[in-house]
Scaffold this motif. Structure first.
Motif, PDB file in Angstrom:
ATOM      1  N   ASN A 151     -83.168  44.258  40.361  1.00  0.00           N
ATOM      2  CA  ASN A 151     -84.399  43.799  40.977  1.00  0.00           C
ATOM      3  C   ASN A 151     -84.458  42.281  41.061  1.00  0.00           C
ATOM      4  OD1 ASN A 151     -87.666  43.113  40.232  1.00  0.00           O
ATOM      5  ND2 ASN A 151     -87.234  44.416  41.985  1.00  0.00           N
ATOM      6  N   GLU A 152     -84.100  41.603  39.966  1.00  0.00           N
ATOM      7  CA  GLU A 152     -84.122  40.138  39.961  1.00  0.00           C
ATOM      8  C   GLU A 152     -83.127  39.568  40.971  1.00  0.00           C
ATOM      9  OE1 GLU A 152     -86.066  37.854  38.061  1.00  0.00           O
ATOM     10  OE2 GLU A 152     -87.214  39.715  37.991  1.00  0.00           O
ATOM     11  N   ILE A 153     -81.966  40.190  41.069  1.00  0.00           N
ATOM     12  CA  ILE A 153     -80.952  39.738  42.030  1.00  0.00           C
ATOM     13  C   ILE A 153     -81.483  39.876  43.451  1.00  0.00           C
ATOM     14  CG2 ILE A 153     -78.679  40.311  43.015  1.00  0.00           C
ATOM     15  CD1 ILE A 153     -77.841  41.077  40.119  1.00  0.00           C
ATOM     16  N   PHE A 154     -82.111  41.025  43.754  1.00  0.00           N
ATOM     17  CA  PHE A 154     -82.635  41.264  45.104  1.00  0.00           C
ATOM     18  C   PHE A 154     -83.713  40.243  45.456  1.00  0.00           C
ATOM     19  CE2 PHE A 154     -85.521  43.752  47.979  1.00  0.00           C
ATOM     20  CZ  PHE A 154     -84.665  43.783  49.076  1.00  0.00           C
ATOM     21  N   ILE A 155     -84.590  39.943  44.521  1.00  0.00           N
ATOM     22  CA  ILE A 155     -85.665  38.982  44.794  1.00  0.00           C
ATOM     23  C   ILE A 155     -85.083  37.598  45.086  1.00  0.00           C
ATOM     24  CG2 ILE A 155     -87.640  37.786  43.790  1.00  0.00           C
ATOM     25  CD1 ILE A 155     -88.191  40.648  44.687  1.00  0.00           C
ATOM     26  N   ILE A 156     -84.065  37.200  44.327  1.00  0.00           N
ATOM     27  CA  ILE A 156     -83.445  35.895  44.570  1.00  0.00           C
ATOM     28  C   ILE A 156     -82.792  35.871  45.955  1.00  0.00           C
ATOM     29  CG2 ILE A 156     -81.554  34.356  43.874  1.00  0.00           C
ATOM     30  CD1 ILE A 156     -82.180  35.063  40.984  1.00  0.00           C
ATOM     31  N   LEU A 157     -82.094  36.952  46.305  1.00  0.00           N
ATOM     32  CA  LEU A 157     -81.427  36.996  47.609  1.00  0.00           C
ATOM     33  C   LEU A 157     -82.428  36.954  48.756  1.00  0.00           C
ATOM     34  CD1 LEU A 157     -78.601  39.624  46.945  1.00  0.00           C
ATOM     35  CD2 LEU A 157     -78.394  37.139  47.086  1.00  0.00           C
ATOM     36  N   CYS A 158     -83.665  37.389  48.505  1.00  0.00           N
ATOM     37  CA  CYS A 158     -84.698  37.364  49.541  1.00  0.00           C
ATOM     38  C   CYS A 158     -85.480  36.053  49.578  1.00  0.00           C
ATOM     39  CB  CYS A 158     -85.689  38.515  49.322  1.00  0.00           C
ATOM     40  SG  CYS A 158     -84.974  40.153  49.517  1.00  0.00           S
ATOM     41  N   SER A 159     -85.211  35.173  48.632  1.00  0.00           N
ATOM     42  CA  SER A 159     -86.069  34.011  48.431  1.00  0.00           C
ATOM     43  C   SER A 159     -85.753  32.876  49.397  1.00  0.00           C
ATOM     44  CB  SER A 159     -85.925  33.497  46.992  1.00  0.00           C
ATOM     45  OG  SER A 159     -84.630  32.933  46.799  1.00  0.00           O
ATOM     46  N   PHE A 160     -86.693  31.911  49.445  1.00  0.00           N
ATOM     47  CA  PHE A 160     -86.502  30.716  50.250  1.00  0.00           C
ATOM     48  C   PHE A 160     -85.320  29.893  49.728  1.00  0.00           C
ATOM     49  CE2 PHE A 160     -87.527  26.229  51.235  1.00  0.00           C
ATOM     50  CZ  PHE A 160     -87.544  26.320  52.628  1.00  0.00           C
ATOM     51  N   TYR A 161     -85.104  29.935  48.424  1.00  0.00           N
ATOM     52  CA  TYR A 161     -83.986  29.187  47.835  1.00  0.00           C
ATOM     53  C   TYR A 161     -82.661  29.619  48.446  1.00  0.00           C
ATOM     54  CZ  TYR A 161     -80.705  27.319  44.399  1.00  0.00           C
ATOM     55  OH  TYR A 161     -79.660  26.654  43.807  1.00  0.00           O
ATOM     56  N   THR A 162     -82.478  30.935  48.620  1.00  0.00           N
ATOM     57  CA  THR A 162     -81.227  31.424  49.198  1.00  0.00           C
ATOM     58  C   THR A 162     -81.038  30.920  50.618  1.00  0.00           C
ATOM     59  OG1 THR A 162     -81.141  33.398  47.801  1.00  0.00           O
ATOM     60  CG2 THR A 162     -79.998  33.523  49.895  1.00  0.00           C
ATOM     61  N   PRO A 420     -95.126  41.025  52.399  1.00  0.00           N
ATOM     62  CA  PRO A 420     -94.018  41.105  51.428  1.00  0.00           C
ATOM     63  C   PRO A 420     -94.053  39.945  50.443  1.00  0.00           C
ATOM     64  CG  PRO A 420     -93.222  40.332  53.550  1.00  0.00           C
ATOM     65  CD  PRO A 420     -94.650  40.727  53.763  1.00  0.00           C
ATOM     66  N   ARG A 421     -93.400  40.162  49.291  1.00  0.00           N
ATOM     67  CA  ARG A 421     -93.362  39.109  48.264  1.00  0.00           C
ATOM     68  C   ARG A 421     -92.572  37.903  48.726  1.00  0.00           C
ATOM     69  NH1 ARG A 421     -90.979  41.969  43.221  1.00  0.00           N
ATOM     70  NH2 ARG A 421     -90.697  43.725  44.629  1.00  0.00           N
ATOM     71  N   PRO A 428     -88.961  42.082  50.343  1.00  0.00           N
ATOM     72  CA  PRO A 428     -89.368  43.028  49.297  1.00  0.00           C
ATOM     73  C   PRO A 428     -90.857  43.321  49.376  1.00  0.00           C
ATOM     74  CG  PRO A 428     -88.986  40.856  48.376  1.00  0.00           C
ATOM     75  CD  PRO A 428     -88.522  40.786  49.800  1.00  0.00           C
ATOM     76  N   PRO A 429     -91.266  44.555  49.093  1.00  0.00           N
ATOM     77  CA  PRO A 429     -92.685  44.911  49.213  1.00  0.00           C
ATOM     78  C   PRO A 429     -93.532  44.207  48.168  1.00  0.00           C
ATOM     79  CG  PRO A 429     -91.453  46.670  48.148  1.00  0.00           C
ATOM     80  CD  PRO A 429     -90.441  45.677  48.624  1.00  0.00           C
ATOM     81  N   PRO A 430     -94.828  44.079  48.434  1.00  0.00           N
ATOM     82  CA  PRO A 430     -95.712  43.447  47.440  1.00  0.00           C
ATOM     83  C   PRO A 430     -95.914  44.371  46.250  1.00  0.00           C
ATOM     84  CG  PRO A 430     -97.007  44.365  49.227  1.00  0.00           C
ATOM     85  CD  PRO A 430     -95.568  44.515  49.631  1.00  0.00           C
ATOM     86  N   PHE A 431     -96.360  43.786  45.150  1.00  0.00           N
ATOM     87  CA  PHE A 431     -96.744  44.604  44.005  1.00  0.00           C
ATOM     88  C   PHE A 431     -98.028  45.361  44.353  1.00  0.00           C
ATOM     89  CE2 PHE A 431     -94.441  41.091  41.759  1.00  0.00           C
ATOM     90  CZ  PHE A 431     -93.410  41.884  41.256  1.00  0.00           C
ATOM     91  N   PHE A 432     -98.094  46.607  43.951  1.00  0.00           N
ATOM     92  CA  PHE A 432     -99.312  47.378  44.143  1.00  0.00           C
ATOM     93  C   PHE A 432     -99.334  48.508  43.125  1.00  0.00           C
ATOM     94  CE2 PHE A 432     -96.179  49.733  46.472  1.00  0.00           C
ATOM     95  CZ  PHE A 432     -96.577  51.069  46.457  1.00  0.00           C
ATOM     96  N   GLN A 433    -100.466  49.163  43.018  1.00  0.00           N
ATOM     97  CA  GLN A 433    -100.603  50.285  42.087  1.00  0.00           C
ATOM     98  C   GLN A 433    -101.006  51.537  42.842  1.00  0.00           C
ATOM     99  OE1 GLN A 433    -103.354  48.727  39.060  1.00  0.00           O
ATOM    100  NE2 GLN A 433    -101.610  48.628  37.677  1.00  0.00           N
ATOM    101  N   VAL A 434    -100.516  52.669  42.356  1.00  0.00           N
ATOM    102  CA  VAL A 434    -100.843  53.952  42.966  1.00  0.00           C
ATOM    103  C   VAL A 434    -101.057  54.969  41.849  1.00  0.00           C
ATOM    104  CG1 VAL A 434     -98.394  54.585  43.166  1.00  0.00           C
ATOM    105  CG2 VAL A 434    -100.084  55.716  44.628  1.00  0.00           C
ATOM    106  N   ARG A 435    -101.945  55.925  42.085  1.00  0.00           N
ATOM    107  CA  ARG A 435    -102.168  57.002  41.124  1.00  0.00           C
ATOM    108  C   ARG A 435    -101.746  58.314  41.778  1.00  0.00           C
ATOM    109  NH1 ARG A 435    -108.009  57.589  38.528  1.00  0.00           N
ATOM    110  NH2 ARG A 435    -108.535  57.865  40.729  1.00  0.00           N
ATOM    111  N   PHE A 436    -100.883  59.063  41.098  1.00  0.00           N
ATOM    112  CA  PHE A 436    -100.428  60.356  41.604  1.00  0.00           C
ATOM    113  C   PHE A 436    -101.327  61.442  41.018  1.00  0.00           C
ATOM    114  CE2 PHE A 436     -96.628  57.683  41.893  1.00  0.00           C
ATOM    115  CZ  PHE A 436     -96.229  57.935  43.204  1.00  0.00           C
ATOM    116  N   LEU A 437    -102.092  62.103  41.882  1.00  0.00           N
ATOM    117  CA  LEU A 437    -103.045  63.120  41.462  1.00  0.00           C
ATOM    118  C   LEU A 437    -102.503  64.495  41.824  1.00  0.00           C
ATOM    119  CD1 LEU A 437    -106.188  61.343  42.933  1.00  0.00           C
ATOM    120  CD2 LEU A 437    -105.518  61.400  40.533  1.00  0.00           C
ATOM    121  N   PRO A 438    -102.304  65.398  40.841  1.00  0.00           N
ATOM    122  CA  PRO A 438    -101.826  66.748  41.155  1.00  0.00           C
ATOM    123  C   PRO A 438    -102.713  67.406  42.207  1.00  0.00           C
ATOM    124  CG  PRO A 438    -101.786  66.389  38.792  1.00  0.00           C
ATOM    125  CD  PRO A 438    -102.494  65.207  39.392  1.00  0.00           C
TER     126      PRO A 438
END
Length: 448
Positions: A151-162, A420-421, A428-438
């Motif tokens: 995950n950290e590698i992917f974020i760096i590869l997507c970053s402005f720094y890269t 995206p982040r 990469p997608p933004p952080f978000f929360q989801v609840r899985f309801l049976p």
């Protein structure tokens, strides 16, 4: 003194002009005038390469040249230009392009929860089962560390720094920075792969290879006397590394975008679950054979891929020989960027390119259709080899979860942000929360 200063300035400007139109450029496609060493840095939008390319395309057309520092690169915009290059002249454009920040790694070889970890874990475990012949417990410290690193590698590869590193690799590589941390993390992943490879070597049964590593090791042994063989230890490690890069973060990020889009579009979610209930029901698991009978769900999955536009600029190619293309001369080795986003967001082929609209993949009768410009896996000889696996994963994961669970969000649909982040070589997608309801009824389970 004043005269000498003026003469110096004239000489300096003359040198700039000579450098700005280098003889090596030959008959390359048009593009903005490059500065010495800096290339076209002044034309780069701070919002990322894609925005920069979009502005330059409006001025120079579908095929143009930019300079990333001192390195020229040819940009292909639109499906037609990419098809002419990557398919019609597939052999010439089949070379692997350079991504400066990771070139030193491969060296030319081959309650509410954030769902990212869940999707990362299941996609990584599929790669593990193919490569290592085993799956890991989701609480296994080795798997948790691997997921963190990927995950950290992917974020760096997507970053402005890269993106900045792509322009100035010759300078930045001599200083410590984000790329130093990137290389350290990649070395940890390579150590993980090497440990598994050495364990395989000790337990190898030539009569019954169990997985990818076993098969590779047997081929290594068969060609051990061939100095030209591509089957050697370094290539094995780097090939497995590539499989993890391509097969984990991209699929899990697409799933994350998918569930975020379904939370924001509850009407689409309702239609998908209705089709799941009608075709699959509650008493068996989804199967790949179901996909042909579920046109709406298939359309939604394709629209998730199109709208999320996960790798907008595309993995760079290079031309394998001196090539004539659209009246221009491209010298052997020059980098070529196929801008996949220009096809996936093309208003000539997609009625509402900036809107999440599954109708892009349905005909008037509600049957599934796939426009030829749908190329999230690229095209030509460097087409993503994991396309069929990724398509299968997306269908099975999404239908299985929606068969058994409804989705809940702490935010109202209109308040969900899809930004995206990062917005660079990847999105990469933004952080978000989801609840899985049976689910009651459709999933065959009572709410817990």
């Amino acid at each position: 003194m004043a005269l000498s200063t003026i003469l110096f300035l004239i000489l300096f400007i003359g040198l700039l002009l000579l450098w700005g139109c280098p003889a090596s450029r030959g008959c390359l496609p048009p593009g903005p005038w490059p500065l010495p060493f800096l290339g076209n840095v002044l034309q780069m939008d701070q919002k990322g390469l894609l925005k920069s390319f979009q502005a330059l395309r409006e001025k120079y057309g579908d095929v143009f040249t930019i300079y990333l520092g001192s390195r020229p690169a040819v940009i292909l915009w639109g499906y037609e230009a990419m098809k002419e290059a990557l398919v019609d002249q597939a052999e010439a454009f089949s070379g692997r392009g350079h991504i400066a920040i990771i070139d030193p790694v491969f060296q030319g070889t081959g309650a509410y929860l954030d769902p990212h970890f869940l999707f990362n874990a299941i996609t990584a475990n599929i790669v593990c089962s193919i490569v290592f012949g085993e799956r890991f417990n989701y609480q296994d410290p080795r798997l948790l560390q691997l997921l963190h690193l990927l995950n950290e590698i992917f974020i760096i590869l997507c970053s402005f720094y890269t993106q900045v590193f792509e322009i100035f690799p010759g300078i930045l590589k001599h200083f410590s920075g984000t790329h130093t941390r990137l290389y350290s993390m990649i070395e940890e992943v390579k150590d993980f792969i090497t440990e598994n490879m050495e364990r395989h070597q000790k337990m190898l049964d030539p009569s019954g290879p169990k997985d990818f590593i076993d098969s590779f090791l047997l081929r290594m042994d068969k060609e051990r006397l061939d100095p030209e063989s591509e089957f050697h230890q370094k290539n094995l490690v780097h090939t497995v590394l590539s499989l993890f890069f391509a097969g984990t973060e991209t699929s899990s990020s697409t799933l994350c975008f998918g569930f975020l889009l379904l939370l924001k579009n509850p009407d689409v979610l309702e239609k998908v679950q209705a089709e799941i209930d009608r075709v699959i029901g509650a008493h068996r698991l989804p199967a790949l054979e179901d996909r042909a009978k579920m046109p709406y769900t298939d359309a939604v999955i394709h629209e998730i891929q199109r709208f999320s536009d996960l790798v907008p600029v595309g993995v760079p190619h290079s031309v394998t020989k001196d090539t004539h293309f659209r009246g221009y001369y491209l010298p052997k080795g020059i980098t070529v960027y196929p801008v996949l986003s220009s096809a996936l967001q093309d208003p000539r082929h997609f009625e509402k390119p900036n809107t999440f609209y599954p109708g892009h993949f349905l005909d008037a009768q509600g049957n599934f259709r796939k426009p030829e410009v749908f190329i999230p896996f690229s095209m030509g000889k460097r087409l993503c080899l994991g396309e069929s696996l990724a398509r299968s994963e997306l269908f099975l994961f999404l239908t299985t979860l929606l068969q058994n669970f409804s989705l809940g969000s702490p935010k109202a649909p209109e308040d969900i942000d899809l930004s995206p982040r990062e917005n660079g070589l990847g999105r990469p997608p933004p952080f978000f929360q989801v609840r899985f309801l049976p689910r009651r009824g459709g999933g065959g389970q009572e709410e817990a």
